[in-house]
Design a protein around this motif. Structure first.
Motif, mmCIF file in Angstrom:
data_model
loop_
_atom_site.group_PDB
_atom_site.id
_atom_site.type_symbol
_atom_site.label_atom_id
_atom_site.label_comp_id
_atom_site.label_asym_id
_atom_site.label_seq_id
_atom_site.Cartn_x
_atom_site.Cartn_y
_atom_site.Cartn_z
ATOM 1 N N GLY A 126 0.817 -1.132 -0.216
ATOM 2 C CA GLY A 126 0.244 0.003 0.198
ATOM 3 C C GLY A 126 0.654 1.405 -0.217
ATOM 4 N N GLU A 140 -0.029 4.340 -3.390
ATOM 5 C CA GLU A 140 -1.484 4.105 -2.395
ATOM 6 C C GLU A 140 -2.307 5.677 -3.338
ATOM 7 O OE1 GLU A 140 -4.916 3.451 0.227
ATOM 8 O OE2 GLU A 140 -3.372 2.367 -0.546
ATOM 9 N N GLU A 141 -1.262 6.696 -3.310
ATOM 10 C CA GLU A 141 -1.996 7.515 -4.499
ATOM 11 C C GLU A 141 -2.991 7.380 -5.626
ATOM 12 O OE1 GLU A 141 0.066 11.192 -4.010
ATOM 13 O OE2 GLU A 141 1.630 10.238 -3.539
ATOM 14 N N ARG A 146 -3.605 4.231 -6.178
ATOM 15 C CA ARG A 146 -4.635 2.920 -6.498
ATOM 16 C C ARG A 146 -5.591 3.862 -5.657
ATOM 17 N NH1 ARG A 146 -6.524 -1.411 -1.767
ATOM 18 N NH2 ARG A 146 -6.058 0.706 -0.576
ATOM 19 N N LYS A 147 -5.634 4.884 -5.081
ATOM 20 C CA LYS A 147 -6.833 5.861 -4.591
ATOM 21 C C LYS A 147 -7.874 7.182 -5.576
ATOM 22 C CE LYS A 147 -6.065 6.565 0.392
ATOM 23 N NZ LYS A 147 -5.347 8.157 1.110
ATOM 24 N N SER A 148 -7.275 6.738 -6.360
ATOM 25 C CA SER A 148 -7.607 7.434 -7.784
ATOM 26 C C SER A 148 -7.832 6.604 -8.593
ATOM 27 C CB SER A 148 -6.186 8.094 -8.581
ATOM 28 O OG SER A 148 -5.444 9.261 -8.382
ATOM 29 N N ASP A 170 -9.308 3.401 -7.690
ATOM 30 C CA ASP A 170 -10.572 2.830 -6.994
ATOM 31 C C ASP A 170 -12.047 3.156 -7.267
ATOM 32 O OD1 ASP A 170 -8.936 0.787 -5.837
ATOM 33 O OD2 ASP A 170 -9.169 1.797 -3.541
ATOM 34 N N LEU A 212 -10.211 9.694 5.115
ATOM 35 C CA LEU A 212 -9.265 9.791 3.799
ATOM 36 C C LEU A 212 -7.759 10.065 4.766
ATOM 37 C CD1 LEU A 212 -10.764 12.603 0.913
ATOM 38 C CD2 LEU A 212 -10.797 10.424 1.513
#
Length: 338
Positions: A43, A58-59, A61-63, A65, A144
């Motif tokens: 992550g 992680e940055e 993946r967050k965008s 998802d 967040l």
């Protein structure tokens, strides 16, 4: 600039793990647990470094998802899904890096955003997105894993990026009338407009012990009322089946491919203001009314001039922006790990 590394298997794997209820992920509990552990370990991995600033996996993946459900619908198999994830993940990473480079360029140019502008934008977000509820806003940030200060810094960077992009558009050449006419002449087929009908219709359904014959007779009564001058809108609202009819019987502008095959020729033989007799298809009865007609044609330039101007302007903006970003990337230090 160090070239982008092709493999994105880590990202693909973790995206699949994040959606364990889908057909592309494991249903074995033991495998799911190991996948979850792998996801947690990866992550905070580094996806790239741009001008000394780290971009984490992680940055990205967050965008990514929120887009996964749409990608899953688009993909016909697992390999296609991986390809879509691969392409989109690289685009997202590049966008994040470009933002870093734009902010860095603004700093080099000495561009500063007044604190009052940042405060105004910050408060505007709370007001518009959270109805002014600051507690709800802070709860959202907490979910967040962000602080108010870090979010305020994001707001500052967003403003800088917007200003820098706006500066690139300020000195763009205007699209000349000659360019518009040249585009129209070379792309006339793009402005072909097939025949269309502004269709209004009344749909009757034989139900609740009503026979098809009785429904047809009801349709004949409606046609008689049309001939006596009653409006199609009023009759549609009064007699049309509530489940299938639209308000006022109005279906808007439709093309041949929009209609049932049994109705196409009948509908497109109508002239403006004409209507059909009741048409039976199975247990349904249709009455079609042509509000207006558009013949097939190449739209004149007067009708599409604004469309062409906007299209050419967007092309110029994209080319100018791509060239600008390309120069920023060339002089920047970027290392990709994704």
């Amino acid at each position: 600039m160090i070239p982008l590394l092709r493999p994105v298997f880590i990202l693909i794997t973790c995206i699949q793990l994040a959606g364990t209820n889908t057909s592309f992920s494991s249903t074995n509990p033991a495998e799911q647990r190991s996948e979850a552990i792998a996801l947690a370990q990866l992550g905070n991995g580094i996806a790239a470094i741009a001008e000394g600033e780290i971009v984490t996996f992680e940055e990205v993946r967050k965008s990514l998802d929120p887009m996964i459900p749409k990608l899953r619908l688009q993909a016909s198999n697992e390999e296609e899904f991986k390809t879509l994830i691969n392409d989109l993940s690289k685009d997202i990473l590049q966008n994040i890096i470009d933002r870093i480079l734009i902010v860095k360029e603004a700093e080099n140019l000495g561009i500063m955003i007044p604190a009052s502008y940042i405060d105004q934008e910050y408060d505007s977000i709370i007001q518009n997105d959270f109805n002014g509820n600051r507690r709800q806003f802070l709860s959202y940030l907490d979910s967040l894993g962000k602080s108010a200060d870090s979010y305020r810094e994001e707001v500052r960077k967003n403003l800088i990026v917007n200003i820098m992009r706006s500066r690139q558009r300020e000195n763009l050449a205007q699209v000349s009338p000659e360019k518009i006419e040249e585009y129209y002449i070379n792309n006339k087929i793009r402005f072909y407009q097939p025949a269309m009908i502004h269709l209004k219709q009344i749909i009757l359904i034989a139900e609740n012990n009503q026979t098809v014959e009785e429904t047809i007779k009801q349709g004949e009564v409606i046609v008689e009322q049309l001939s006596l001058g009653q409006s199609i809108q009023q009759l549609a609202n009064q007699y049309g089946n509530k489940q299938y009819n639209r308000p006022n019987g109005d279906w808007g502008w439709v093309r041949r491919e929009d209609l049932r095959s049994e109705l196409v020729e009948i509908a497109f033989q109508l002239k403006a203001g004409e209507y059909t007799k009741p048409i039976q298809i199975d247990n349904a009865v249709f009455i079609l009314y042509a509000e207006a007609i558009k013949e097939s044609m190449i739209q004149p330039i007067s009708e599409v001039r604004d469309i062409i101007e906007n299209l050419l302007s967007q092309t110029i903006i994209k080319e100018t922006t791509d060239n600008w970003l390309g120069k920023l990337r060339e002089k920047a230090f970027i290392r990709y790990y994704l």
